[in-house]
Scaffold this active site. Sequence first.
Site, PDB file in Angstrom:
ATOM      1  N   HIS A 222       1.152  -1.071  -0.182  1.00  0.00           N
ATOM      2  CA  HIS A 222      -0.166   0.046  -0.452  1.00  0.00           C
ATOM      3  C   HIS A 222       0.686   1.329  -0.453  1.00  0.00           C
ATOM      4  O   HIS A 222       2.062   1.276   0.845  1.00  0.00           O
ATOM      5  CB  HIS A 222      -0.940  -0.091   1.120  1.00  0.00           C
ATOM      6  N   TYR A 256      -5.945   9.334   2.281  1.00  0.00           N
ATOM      7  CA  TYR A 256      -5.661   9.639   3.645  1.00  0.00           C
ATOM      8  C   TYR A 256      -4.515  10.666   3.751  1.00  0.00           C
ATOM      9  O   TYR A 256      -3.410   9.961   3.097  1.00  0.00           O
ATOM     10  CB  TYR A 256      -6.186   8.665   4.418  1.00  0.00           C
ATOM     11  N   ASP A 549     -26.637 -20.206  19.599  1.00  0.00           N
ATOM     12  CA  ASP A 549     -27.359 -21.164  19.568  1.00  0.00           C
ATOM     13  C   ASP A 549     -27.719 -22.518  18.701  1.00  0.00           C
ATOM     14  O   ASP A 549     -27.396 -22.097  17.634  1.00  0.00           O
ATOM     15  CB  ASP A 549     -28.853 -20.227  19.167  1.00  0.00           C
TER      16      ASP A 549
END
Length: 827
Positions: A222, A256, A549
């Site tokens: 990256h 970013y 469950d």
Amino acid sequence: TPRIVIIGAGIVGTNLADELVTRGWNNITVLDQGPLNMPGGSTSHAPGLVFQTNPSKSMALFAKYTVEKLLSLTEDGQSCFNQVGGLEVATTETRLADLKRKLGYAQSWGIDGKILSREECKALYPLINEEDILGGLHVPTDGLALAARAVQLLIKRTEAAGVKYIGNTEVTGIEQSNRRVTGVETADGVIPADIVVSCAGFWGAKVGELIGMSVPLLPLAHQYVKTTPVPAQKGKNELPNGAQLPILRHQDQDLYYREHGERYGIGSYAHRPMPVDLDELGSYEPSSISEHNMPSRLDFTLEDFLPAWEATKQILPALRESEIEDGFNGIFSFTPDGGSLVGESKEVDGFFVAEAVWVTHSAGIARAVAELLVDGKSKIDLGDCDIHRFEEVQLTPEYVSETSQQNFVEIYDVLHPLQPKLSPRNLRVSPFHARHKQLGGYFLEGAGWERPYWFEANAELLKEMPDEWQPPARDAWSGMFSSPIAAAEAWKTRTAVAMYDMTPLKRLEVSGPGALKLLQELTTGDLAKKPGAVTYTLLLDEAGGIRSDITVARLSEDTFQLGANGNIDTAYFERAARHQTENGSAGDWVQVRDTTGGTCCIGLWGPLARDLISTVSNDDFSNDGLKYFRAKKVTIGGVTVTAMRLSYVGELGWELYTSADNGQRLWDALWKAGQPFGVIAAGRAAFSSLRLEKGYRSWGSDMTTEHDPYEAGLGFAVKMAKENFIGKAALEGRTEEGSARRLRCLTVDDGRSLVLGKEPVFYKDQAVGYVTSAAYGYSVRKPIAYAYLPAAVSLGDSVEIEYFGRRIQATVTEDPLYDPTMSRLRG
Ligand code: FAD
């Protein structure tokens, strides 16, 4: 305390050592192949942006804790977290809507945030080109982790507490005896251990291989870049690494940003995925590792970054005055679903992993692993990161590689919760698949299975469907991956009969002389019943939290068929069975087999189900012949079938199980016989609505290990009279009425506003809970949502659900909404 070896002195391994020391464990060794001052893994160059908000509650809480912990980790008055806040901006309407939805997650998980207008974004972040943006999400508690510094402080403080660190030492093997770890092998010999935790980051799969464990992660590169000093930033940030502006995400361009003093740091996901083959990584002499030369840092490929640089100059015009000074392709882990990988090997006891963890979640996940080791359970549910959540087909290198790369590509995309992968598909199909396709099935994917959500063949029914069954129009978001045809399928299920493909439901066979003993110990129900009995029961952890469950059908004295929730259950049963068999006498021998792939199941449900089945079977399907919650062997259209009288949709009918090879014949026999009764094939969209109308809880959303049976409204499944079972002691004295929070059924007052799940619920203007499951209730004619709410919120109270920033009025209503007297099910 046990002897622990932690592999990897990155942000995860060092935090784990610290969390264990905090809990009084003192026999800890941390090994790293690199030098301890800069091991050379992903942490060594991590820019450390921490955006806490996440669709997963657990991941958000892990991030929150990481922020708190790094803030409190200080030396010389300076902490390891620079709380500059986080700003995510939108340049499209779709993104802006998504940020509102994201704010909903933040509120659900207790993180403060606010949607800002374009002007407010500009005021907060003066460098931004406000012309391009429509607004943003601001989370003031986000910020920058000083990860490499945190590692050094953690090493110092844990070393002082007795933790032994060994650098420049690679773990080359895992020693084991009788399927338990006994130590790790290094060039300098074996280091004995009772527990080994691999925190090896993107080397995780390689370390897993040492004991034959599949660790489904893919190292990907990256791009990260530092600019030359930006003139507009001159003199603004004191420290070399200083930053004052919020960390910034420009997700519409996969970018970013953070400040590094006068420089800018830019991270880009806008490039092609770059998978890394560890065998080609080359070897690094520990002495040669430096900031610019380390295994996790590959050479920069400028051509991949150029579009990102153009987009940067557009959103941050001040950076036009700077240049790219230093760039690299940094390696870290991606996984098939983007989540972290945490848990113990099911084959070798004492071998744990905590990998594919971002800096963002590092301290939180380290604490969870420490709790798992010390207390047997993490307080925050680990379901979203459980390494056993994958199916076998999802562990193949081909699957891991393709889906992890896909996750890289989609990392900042606006994704609908139901959005399916486009590839790989058709990995697993039920024997009814050919028929489903003929009926125009609309398929989504889950656990590798193709699962029909509705059938185009049923579109015709919409013309005959009475008006009152017509659902209200959906908004664009809740209308995605949805069809009005589901209403017709719900209508037919409630008024005639429908066939549902239940094949993807996990089936386990537990057999052997020790089968009953094992199940009695692991479940809350009393399973010492005659063969033919079916029981709905819970798996708890020692603290009384709901692990799962399941339904358990006793097929013979020594054979039980379980309907479970997934491979986390498989791993749990397999390990427990192995322990009982290894430690017990001959009579304790028990085996667990996953029979899902070799078998199939049709749910035949609806008021005409009995009329239908009696035309293709000579067996007795009357109430006396096969009572509610009973199973028996029958023949249907010449096919041997195990029929169980149960229904998740709350109608008369059976789950019909047979082997996969007979599946299509069974489908065809029922289909043909069903024509006079108007039988239809129905999909998961109708199913999800009908189950919620009936109040049936779904594990993973309506309950997790964070909830006990009473809070979840499942107290009826706990048999406290049974001598012992895991979790019993913790439940002593607890009741539904005494619970501080309860899973409540909400109905939407306007009868039309839909929500999808995870939205915050407000009571007296305070966020007090979040939606666990939601659907439009076709038979009750209103949207339904379940939510955990404080006990102070009672039946009849008004609450508000926030959906894309809009408040929807709802009322706490008694459940189940449909057939509370069970007259239809038992009919
Ligand atoms: P690492 O730091 O890689 O540590 C693993 C350690 O294990 C290494 O030191 C390695 O030497 C050691 N090891 C491996 N195998 C062996 C062995 N056999 N024997 C001995 N030792 C071994 N995350 C964020 O949250 N925010 C960000 O802004 C961010 N930005 C990033 C930017 C870039 C460019 C990159 C590459 C990553 C970024 N990340 C970010 C991700 C983050 O850096 C990683 O997820 C995180 O550092 C992983 O920490 P770790 O402790 O698991 O792994």
